[in-house]
Design an enzyme around this catalytic site. Structure first.
Site: not given
Ligand code: NAD
Length: 265
Positions: A35, A122, A133, A155
């Site tokens: 994000f 999430h 339901c 649904c």
């Molecule tokens: P965030 O975006 O806040 O943080 C992601 C972290 O990952 C950052 O600190 C970044 O430095 C680190 N990062 C980036 N690339 C990396 C890598 N290759 N290896 C290690 N670290 C790496 O995300 P968060 O903490 O998960 O929280 C935010 C929200 O993002 C959650 O609510 C989640 O549901 C949602 N989200 C999910 C997805 C998914 O399902 N793939 C994608 C985007 C956001």
């Protein structure tokens, strides 16, 4: 090999109850942007589209916009495949070294990699849930109904279908929260992978674990919990975790792993 990787591998091999906690960063190397980093989802997709109150007020609008491609950046996740970090975490579970994976992600990639005990805080974007339901059907089926003109898709009970992901302002699924906090209470090691640890209440789970268990963090950038952690590795999960697995495999081959010792040697 980096000394911190060796230490993390040893802590995992020695832990009796290790839990992994993941965020968007674990899926970045699968091509799913996180994000907050530059180029992240919110630069390409309007977060207002995912407000729970807006969905409840006008679910048809959400589904019309989805059909019109306005959520395309968010829907990229359907094309993604597990990367070496997901595969490494699944391997640690297969080896009996990790008991549970708690994830903030909605992309199903831990399960695709073979992880079995996955707690999704999430939700999961591959599913849609009836708002009446609570039945779950594949989101592809809800999309098919919407494309055929049923907007919003319904649904079989007549309730409105919503993607089974937690929208902004929506409560987290209670059962997942309960399982995650129970996992955090029971663990003696929590390994955070790819999370900024700024999104609450999810980020309070590793904070709570750190009160009684070892905490290790693998993340590209610093997090607010780095000071509490036993090991912090600022690196790419897909590069770091396979090396960690190799260390754990080496220790388990030699000594059988799972020793009750938790101390540094
Ligand atoms: P965030 O975006 O806040 O943080 C992601 C972290 O990952 C950052 O600190 C970044 O430095 C680190 N990062 C980036 N690339 C990396 C890598 N290759 N290896 C290690 N670290 C790496 O995300 P968060 O903490 O998960 O929280 C935010 C929200 O993002 C959650 O609510 C989640 O549901 C949602 N989200 C999910 C997805 C998914 O399902 N793939 C994608 C985007 C956001």
């Amino acid at each position: 090999m980096d000394e911190k990787i060796r230490t993390l591998g040893r802590l995992i091999a020695e832990a009796r109850h290790a839990v992994v906690f993941t965020g968007a960063g674990v899926s970045v190397e699968s091509g799913i942007p996180d994000f907050r980093s530059p180029g992240g989802i919110w630069e390409r997709c309007d977060p207002d589209e995912f407000e729970y109150s807006a969905f409840c007020t006008d679910p048809a609008r959400y589904w019309r916009n989805r059909l019109a491609g306005r959520h395309a950046a968010a829907l990229d996740i359907f094309r993604a495949e597990p990367n070496p970090a997901h595969i490494a975490i699944a391997r640690l579970e297969e080896m009996g070294r990790v008991r549970m994976v708690i994830t903030q992600n909605i992309d199903n990639l831990h399960q695709d990699a073979g992880s079995r005990n996955v707690v999704e805080l999430h939700g999961n974007a591959r599913w849609a849930r009836c708002q009446r339901c609570r039945a779950r059907i594949p989101v592809a089926e809800a999309d098919r109904r919407a494309r055929s003109g049923e907007i919003p898709p319904l649904c079989s009970c007549g309730g409105i279908l919503k993607p089974d992901v937690v929208f902004f302002g929506e409560m987290l699924p209670q059962q997942a929260i309960d399982r995650a906090f129970a996992g955090a209470m029971a663990c003696d090691l929590m390994v955070v992978v790819g999370s900024s640890l700024v999104v609450h209440p999810a980020a309070s789970i590793p904070a709570m674990a750190a009160e009684h268990a070892r905490l290790c963090i693998v993340n590209l950038s610093p997090t607010p919990l780095d000071d509490l952690a036993d090991v912090v590795i600022h690196g790419k999960a897909g590069e770091v975790l396979p090396e960690v697995v190799a260390v754990v495999e080496g220790i388990c081959r030699v000594g059988g792993g799972g020793s009750s010792s938790r101390g540094e040697s």
